[in-house]
Motif scaffolding. Structure first.
Motif, short mmCIF file in Angstrom:
data_model
loop_
_atom_site.label_atom_id
_atom_site.label_comp_id
_atom_site.label_asym_id
_atom_site.label_seq_id
_atom_site.Cartn_x
_atom_site.Cartn_y
_atom_site.Cartn_z
N ILE A 1 -0.73 -3.82 -5.74
CA ILE A 1 -0.22 -2.63 -5.43
C ILE A 1 -1.77 -1.70 -5.03
O ILE A 1 -2.43 -1.83 -5.90
N PHE A 2 -1.84 -1.11 -4.12
CA PHE A 2 -2.95 -0.44 -3.65
C PHE A 2 -2.31 1.23 -3.32
O PHE A 2 -1.52 1.19 -2.53
N GLU A 3 -3.05 2.13 -4.12
CA GLU A 3 -2.77 3.55 -3.70
C GLU A 3 -3.96 4.12 -3.01
O GLU A 3 -5.20 3.82 -3.56
N MET B 1 -4.52 3.27 3.70
CA MET B 1 -3.83 2.12 3.88
C MET B 1 -3.41 1.45 5.10
O MET B 1 -3.17 0.41 5.33
N ARG B 2 -3.71 2.41 6.01
CA ARG B 2 -3.46 2.00 7.53
C ARG B 2 -4.49 0.85 7.72
O ARG B 2 -4.31 -0.07 8.62
N GLY C 1 0.79 -1.11 -0.08
CA GLY C 1 0.06 0.08 0.04
C GLY C 1 1.01 1.20 0.04
O GLY C 1 1.90 1.25 0.73
N LEU C 2 0.55 2.34 -0.85
CA LEU C 2 1.33 3.41 -0.82
C LEU C 2 0.52 4.64 -1.04
O LEU C 2 -0.46 4.53 -1.66
N PHE D 1 3.64 1.89 2.91
CA PHE D 1 4.52 2.80 3.13
C PHE D 1 3.89 4.03 4.34
O PHE D 1 2.57 4.31 4.14
N LEU D 2 4.78 4.19 5.35
CA LEU D 2 4.09 5.29 6.28
C LEU D 2 4.91 6.38 6.27
O LEU D 2 6.15 5.97 6.31
N PHE D 3 4.50 7.38 6.82
CA PHE D 3 5.34 8.71 7.03
C PHE D 3 5.62 8.78 8.55
O PHE D 3 5.31 9.62 9.33
N ARG D 4 6.49 7.80 8.89
CA ARG D 4 7.25 7.75 10.11
C ARG D 4 8.57 7.25 9.94
O ARG D 4 9.00 6.73 9.03
N ASN D 5 9.49 7.19 11.17
CA ASN D 5 10.99 6.71 11.15
C ASN D 5 11.14 5.68 12.00
O ASN D 5 12.16 5.38 12.24
#
Length: 309
Positions: A124-126, A132-133, A96-97, A145-149
């Protein structure tokens, strides 16, 4: 319990209507409705509310949906593991992106996987961060893909790069600044509070949430006049001068390639990580795809399209 009926049930929920689900799974709508009726009769409880607006889960339906995701996921893993013994790397890998990552990564990923691992089927899922979560934590995705580190108790996070966000659209010229004659104008971050913005809806770890947190640290308000979870319409609003938006410049392709964009100073950056559940057993195909993702993002960092972590 019929596995086929569970697959149909998931399709109904995921696509929000019996008509759409019937098209996707390739059966007639009456047959799909019969499968739902049979499931509800088996459990002696209503699983879905049906109306002219679509379908919605009942409380019992939510419980079945969660378990069905797990059951079908385990069946898929079992099949892939058995097939992988003594064979080439093969099987399905689902990713998932968010749209900004998909714009850079999807085509290179597909091409590389097809060349190196022709027996691997990519799914692939957009979609939005929230979509996505939801898919990920319902075990419908191997990776997201998540915006975290950093990871958490439930997920592993592999930091890959950072995105730099730019202002896109037509701000008032008085809000811009040019440090040197002939240089591209920049937008001081404190001037963001004076701009009408179109941004995605607020969600955990989403763009709106991250921008809000950064600006709150500087006591800058956010003037969001429209909330949109569609990348296309975010850019359309900016192009028509209705409001500016904040996105990576990599989304400015095709009909939006000529949209003006401005560097925000200081920079607004967000981490991009590939994530998977700690409890998941990654099959050889998933490991292979993970290595390809790392390779491609490394190339994008080298080319200057992404920043290193």
């Amino acid at each position: 319990m019929d596995i086929k009926a569970l697959r149909y049930f998931l399709a109904m929920v995921d696509y929000g209507s019996l008509t759409k689900a019937a098209e996707v799974v390739g059966v007639a709508q009456p047959a799909l409705s019969q499968q739902l009726t049979a499931l509800e009769a088996e459990f002696d409880v209503q699983l879905l509310h049906r109306s002219s607006k679509g379908i919605a889960l009942t409380n019992a339906g939510r419980v079945l949906y969660r378990h069905a995701c797990t059951i079908l996921r385990q069946l898929s893993l079992a099949s892939d593991e058995v097939k992988s013994i003594g064979a080439k790397v093969s099987g399905k890998v689902s990713i998932g992106l968010p749209p900004t990552v998909a714009a850079r990564l999807v085509m290179p990923l597909i091409k590389t996987v097809r060349e190196r691992f022709p027996e691997v089927c990519l799914q692939i899922f957009e979609g939005s961060n929230e979509q996505m979560r939801a898919r990920f934590f319902n075990q419908r995705l191997d990776f997201v893909f998540l915006f975290r580190n950093t990871g958490s108790q439930t997920l592993e996070a592999l930091p890959l790069a950072q995105e730099v966000l730019s202002l896109i659209g037509y701000p008032e010229q008085r809000l811009l600044r040019a440090d040197q004659p002939g240089a591209a104008p920049i937008l001081p971050i404190e001037n963001l509070g004076s701009l009408p913005l179109v941004l995605p809806a607020n969600s955990q770890e989403g763009l709106r949430h991250q921008i809000g947190e950064i600006l709150a640290q500087r006591n800058i308000g956010v003037n969001v006049v429209v909330e949109l979870d569609s990348l296309k319409y975010l850019l359309q609003c900016a192009r028509e001068g209705l409001a500016c938006t904040i996105l990576p410049t990599s989304v400015l392709v095709g009909e939006y390639a000529d949209l003006p964009h401005y560097q925000i100073q200081p920079e607004i950056k967000r981490p991009v990580s590939l994530c998977w559940l700690r409890s998941a057993q990654l099959m050889p195909a998933a490991h292979a795809v993970k290595e390809v993702v790392q390779e491609i993002t490394g190339q994008l960092v080298s080319a200057g399209e992404l920043l290193s972590v």
